[in-house]
Design an enzyme around this catalytic site. Structure first.
Site, mmCIF file in Angstrom:
data_model
loop_
_atom_site.group_PDB
_atom_site.id
_atom_site.type_symbol
_atom_site.label_atom_id
_atom_site.label_comp_id
_atom_site.label_asym_id
_atom_site.label_seq_id
_atom_site.Cartn_x
_atom_site.Cartn_y
_atom_site.Cartn_z
ATOM 1 N N SER A 148 0.836 -1.199 0.000
ATOM 2 C CA SER A 148 0.000 0.000 0.000
ATOM 3 C C SER A 148 0.879 1.260 0.000
ATOM 4 O O SER A 148 1.694 1.440 -0.887
ATOM 5 C CB SER A 148 -0.952 -0.045 1.194
ATOM 6 O OG SER A 148 -2.009 0.867 1.039
ATOM 7 N N ASP A 278 -9.561 -6.062 -4.500
ATOM 8 C CA ASP A 278 -9.111 -4.888 -3.754
ATOM 9 C C ASP A 278 -10.090 -3.731 -3.965
ATOM 10 O O ASP A 278 -10.300 -3.284 -5.089
ATOM 11 C CB ASP A 278 -7.716 -4.482 -4.227
ATOM 12 C CG ASP A 278 -7.044 -3.453 -3.318
ATOM 13 O OD1 ASP A 278 -7.763 -2.727 -2.604
ATOM 14 O OD2 ASP A 278 -5.804 -3.370 -3.340
ATOM 15 N N HIS A 306 -7.587 -5.844 -0.273
ATOM 16 C CA HIS A 306 -6.400 -5.006 -0.135
ATOM 17 C C HIS A 306 -5.440 -5.537 0.924
ATOM 18 O O HIS A 306 -4.228 -5.382 0.799
ATOM 19 C CB HIS A 306 -6.834 -3.581 0.221
ATOM 20 C CG HIS A 306 -5.709 -2.590 0.238
ATOM 21 N ND1 HIS A 306 -5.010 -2.240 -0.901
ATOM 22 C CD2 HIS A 306 -5.143 -1.880 1.254
ATOM 23 C CE1 HIS A 306 -4.081 -1.347 -0.600
ATOM 24 N NE2 HIS A 306 -4.129 -1.129 0.704
#
Length: 337
Positions: A148, A278, A306
């Site tokens: 991320s 995601d 995610h």
């Protein structure tokens, strides 16, 4: 029944009752303390040791296991509002003879937080380079992993400090434009239009908002008790003001597409792992990276959101090990040729 035997049972029962009652009390009254104890125990069980490194007046907190050897060390960069312990689920499935380093990102957990610091993606990459130099991790090129926000930083780091990085794993990285708008991006746009940007979905302040964030980040639906949700919120609330400042910094024009702007400079062999479902960062970002990085291996995980590190830790660890083994094999073939 003999009185001595009866006394023995009473004492034994009392001895067992104390830790049980302590656990129940912690669960009901101090769930945040229970969460901290949980991470402490898990670190010890996996052999991860916590250390600090200083660069001038700046302190980095990190955990590590193993020592540098013939195989590359692995440095792991966590995502927004997380901490070094988020990697423990993956560490569990990695060999103990690998040298692993998990660092708290700038401003997070035990690493220095300063209002004067540059929390842009480029600024964070510079800080991580200072950390790498502090612990002399770059004596030999290492394998860099980021997820991320940490994936955004990892990609920029690999582009800006190519001599440090021998290979790269990006897990659902931020910093890329997307042709498909994710659920999270839609929520942000609606909040901006209604001028309620203070209600950022990734910064929960109630158990209900925490439950919503977990649903947003995960395809797998975890059944989390209300007390644990409260504990997770209690741990985060003191840091929420910083998280808001950081979030606005990394979605600003300077950082929003940092990985996209630097991806053509990435020379290290790169692995991209992305959850197909995601809802935070759309999976189409994987093809963006594949088209720009020459030696790019893409893996799309079905039925995964995610939070790849939490949802599919064994699979993620295995993919990383297979990737490293492949690179080692290629390297050996080049030497023999």
């Amino acid at each position: 029944m003999d009185l001595d035997v009866l006394n023995m049972f009473v004492i034994a029962g009392g001895t067992l009752a104390i830790p049980i009652l302590a656990f129940v009390a912690s669960f009901l009254l101090w769930p945040s303390a229970l969460i901290r104890i949980y991470y402490w125990y898990w670190r010890r069980a996996l052999g991860m040791q916590v250390r600090y490194a200083n660069y001038d007046d700046y302190q980095f907190c990190y955990s590590y296991r193993g020592r540098p050897g013939y195989r590359p060390s692995i440095l792991m960069l966590h995502g927004f509002s997380a901490h070094k312990d988020m990697w423990l689920s993956i560490v569990k499935f990695l060999p103990k003879n690998l040298h692993l380093v998990c660092v708290d990102m700038p401003g997070h957990e035990g690493t220095t937080r300063s209002d004067l610091d540059d929390y842009s993606i480029s600024g964070q990459a510079k800080r991580i380079h200072q950390f790498v130099e502090c612990i002399k991790l770059n004596r030999r090129p290492f394998h860099l992993v980021g997820t991320s926000m940490g994936g955004n930083v990892a990609g920029v780091y690999a582009a800006q400090y190519p001599e440090d990085v021998c290979s790269l794993t990006l897990i659902c990285p931020a910093g890329l434009p997307s042709t498909t708008e994710s659920k999270f991006v839609k929520q942000l746009r609606e909040l901006q239009e209604s001028k309620r940007i203070d209600r950022i979905p990734l910064i929960p302040s109630t158990p209900e908002e925490m439950a919503d964030m977990l649903k947003l980040c995960s395809y797998v639906r975890f059944k989390v008790p209300q007390q644990i949700l409260q504990g997770l919120v209690d741990v985060r609330i003191p840091h929420n003001e910083f998280y808001r400042k950081l979030f606005l910094e990394i979605v600003d024009e300077k950082s929003r597409h940092s990985l996209h702007e630097n991806m053509s400079k990435i020379k290290a062999p790169t692995q991209v792992i992305w959850g197909k479902q995601d809802q935070v960062l759309d999976v189409s970002g994987a093809s963006v990276l594949a088209s720009a990085i020459p030696d790019c291996h893409v893996y799309i995980l079905e039925n995964c959101g995610h939070s790849v590190v939490v949802e599919r830790p064994r699979k993620t660890a295995n993919l990383m090990l297979e990737f490293l083994a492949l690179l080692h094999s290629i390297d050996n073939n080049k030497k023999q040729a």
